[in-house]
Design a protein around this motif. Sequence first.
Motif, PDB file in Angstrom:
ATOM      1  N   PRO A   1       0.828  -1.216   0.000  1.00  0.00           N
ATOM      2  CA  PRO A   1       0.000   0.000   0.000  1.00  0.00           C
ATOM      3  C   PRO A   1       0.861   1.265   0.000  1.00  0.00           C
ATOM      4  CG  PRO A   1      -0.598  -1.507   1.791  1.00  0.00           C
ATOM      5  CD  PRO A   1       0.732  -1.938   1.270  1.00  0.00           C
ATOM      6  N   GLY A   2       0.298   2.326  -0.544  1.00  0.00           N
ATOM      7  CA  GLY A   2       0.877   3.643  -0.366  1.00  0.00           C
ATOM      8  C   GLY A   2       0.442   4.205   0.979  1.00  0.00           C
TER       9      GLY A   2
ATOM     10  N   ARG B   1       0.372  12.826  -1.592  1.00  0.00           N
ATOM     11  CA  ARG B   1      -0.740  13.061  -2.520  1.00  0.00           C
ATOM     12  C   ARG B   1      -0.262  13.743  -3.789  1.00  0.00           C
ATOM     13  NH1 ARG B   1      -4.965  15.754   0.718  1.00  0.00           N
ATOM     14  NH2 ARG B   1      -3.711  17.620   0.351  1.00  0.00           N
ATOM     15  N   ASN B   2       0.680  14.644  -3.663  1.00  0.00           N
ATOM     16  CA  ASN B   2       1.184  15.376  -4.827  1.00  0.00           C
ATOM     17  C   ASN B   2       2.047  14.525  -5.751  1.00  0.00           C
ATOM     18  OD1 ASN B   2      -0.106  17.737  -4.082  1.00  0.00           O
ATOM     19  ND2 ASN B   2       1.659  18.539  -2.938  1.00  0.00           N
ATOM     20  N   THR B   3       2.531  13.374  -5.257  1.00  0.00           N
ATOM     21  CA  THR B   3       3.336  12.486  -6.102  1.00  0.00           C
ATOM     22  C   THR B   3       2.478  11.499  -6.885  1.00  0.00           C
ATOM     23  OG1 THR B   3       3.654  10.739  -4.436  1.00  0.00           O
ATOM     24  CG2 THR B   3       5.223  12.592  -4.421  1.00  0.00           C
ATOM     25  N   ARG B   4       1.193  11.450  -6.598  1.00  0.00           N
ATOM     26  CA  ARG B   4       0.325  10.439  -7.188  1.00  0.00           C
ATOM     27  C   ARG B   4      -0.215  10.842  -8.558  1.00  0.00           C
ATOM     28  NH1 ARG B   4      -2.740   9.096  -1.454  1.00  0.00           N
ATOM     29  NH2 ARG B   4      -1.298   7.436  -0.846  1.00  0.00           N
ATOM     30  N   ALA B   5      -0.472   9.829  -9.389  1.00  0.00           N
ATOM     31  CA  ALA B   5      -1.184  10.080 -10.638  1.00  0.00           C
ATOM     32  C   ALA B   5      -2.634  10.456 -10.330  1.00  0.00           C
ATOM     33  CB  ALA B   5      -1.124   8.844 -11.531  1.00  0.00           C
ATOM     34  N   PHE B   6      -3.221   9.782  -9.324  1.00  0.00           N
ATOM     35  CA  PHE B   6      -4.546  10.157  -8.831  1.00  0.00           C
ATOM     36  C   PHE B   6      -4.345  11.115  -7.660  1.00  0.00           C
ATOM     37  CE2 PHE B   6      -5.840   5.641 -10.192  1.00  0.00           C
ATOM     38  CZ  PHE B   6      -6.191   6.084 -11.464  1.00  0.00           C
TER      39      PHE B   6
ATOM     40  N   GLY C   1      -0.587   5.524  -7.969  1.00  0.00           N
ATOM     41  CA  GLY C   1       0.426   5.891  -8.965  1.00  0.00           C
ATOM     42  C   GLY C   1       1.613   6.665  -8.421  1.00  0.00           C
ATOM     43  N   SER C   2       1.825   6.655  -7.123  1.00  0.00           N
ATOM     44  CA  SER C   2       2.941   7.392  -6.539  1.00  0.00           C
ATOM     45  C   SER C   2       4.284   6.793  -6.917  1.00  0.00           C
ATOM     46  CB  SER C   2       2.812   7.462  -5.029  1.00  0.00           C
ATOM     47  OG  SER C   2       3.884   8.156  -4.446  1.00  0.00           O
ATOM     48  N   VAL C   3       4.396   5.470  -6.841  1.00  0.00           N
ATOM     49  CA  VAL C   3       5.671   4.814  -7.151  1.00  0.00           C
ATOM     50  C   VAL C   3       6.068   5.019  -8.604  1.00  0.00           C
ATOM     51  CG1 VAL C   3       6.722   2.511  -7.436  1.00  0.00           C
ATOM     52  CG2 VAL C   3       5.617   3.128  -5.288  1.00  0.00           C
ATOM     53  N   ASN C   4       5.126   5.291  -9.474  1.00  0.00           N
ATOM     54  CA  ASN C   4       5.427   5.527 -10.889  1.00  0.00           C
ATOM     55  C   ASN C   4       6.182   6.823 -11.122  1.00  0.00           C
ATOM     56  OD1 ASN C   4       4.122   3.189 -11.597  1.00  0.00           O
ATOM     57  ND2 ASN C   4       2.184   4.182 -12.070  1.00  0.00           N
ATOM     58  N   ASN C   5       6.143   7.719 -10.155  1.00  0.00           N
ATOM     59  CA  ASN C   5       6.745   9.040 -10.359  1.00  0.00           C
ATOM     60  C   ASN C   5       8.206   9.066  -9.931  1.00  0.00           C
ATOM     61  OD1 ASN C   5       4.561  11.213 -11.141  1.00  0.00           O
ATOM     62  ND2 ASN C   5       3.589   9.698  -9.839  1.00  0.00           N
TER      63      ASN C   5
END
Length: 252
Positions: free
Chosen positions: A186-187, A209-214, A248-252
Motif C-alpha cells: 500500500p501507499g 498526494r502530490n506524487t500520485r497520478a490520482f 500511482g505514486s511509485v510511478n513518479n
Amino acid sequence: MAKLANKVALVTGGARGIGRHYALALAAEGARVMIADIADGAPVVAEIAAKGGSAASATCDVSDEAQVKALVADTVTRFGRIDILVNNAALYATLAPRNFNEWDVEVWDKVMAINVRGPYLMVRHVSPHMIAQKSGKIVNIASGTAYKGTPRMLPYVVSKGAMLAFTRSLSRELGAHGIAVNTLSPGYILSDTGLGNTQHVEEEREKVRNTRAFKRDGYPEDLTGALLFLCSADSDFVTGQSLVVDGGSVNN
C-alpha cells in the motif's frame, strides 16, 4: 458464489486500522476469519457476525513464537484448516519520524521483531498446514515506501523492503506445494490508526498526494480489491509478485 466460500483466513493485526478492513472484506467474500492482534478483536468479530459471517479473535504478539504456535493451533482447532494468511501486523503508526541516526537500537530491534520476524514465524507455523493440503495463499503486507526510500522512517522502510525479498524467496520454496506467496504494497493510507499520529499526517499526507497520478488521499477501502485478488482463485497463477496500490505514486 462468494469468492472465498469455505476458505479460512488468518489475518494478523486485524483488530483495527487497515487490518480491520482486510478482515471485513475477506468475511464479506465468504471466508471464515481468525483475527489476531495485540488489541481486542471482539468488535470486528461482532461486525462480521452482524453481517452473517463467521469469525473469531485471539490475542497474539507475532514476534513471540510461543504465541504464534498457540494462535495457529487455535485457528485449526476452531476452523479445521488455514487457506489464507495475511501478514499485516506491523509497527508503524506509533513511530515518530526522525533522522536516520536518531533511532534507538531498542526501537530498531522492536520494528524488526514485529515487522520481519513476525511474518516469518507466522509462515513457519502456518505453512505445514498449507503444505499438507497442497494449497494456500500467503499475502505479505509491504509498503510503497520500500520502492521510494521514504526518509525519516528508516527502520520501517527497511522492514518493508525485507518483505519484498521474503516474498520472492519464499515463493520459490512453497511453489512446489501449490502455495502462492505475494506482497500487497500500500501507499500512504488514511486509516484510523494512521490518523492518530498527527506527525505522520503533517509530514506525509500532502507530500505523498502530490506524487500520485490520482491526486487524492488513499483509504483502506482502496486496498481490499487487490487483497481479494491475491487471496482468491483469480490469482492462482500469480506468485512472488508485489502489487503496489498507491494511486500511482511509485510511478513518479
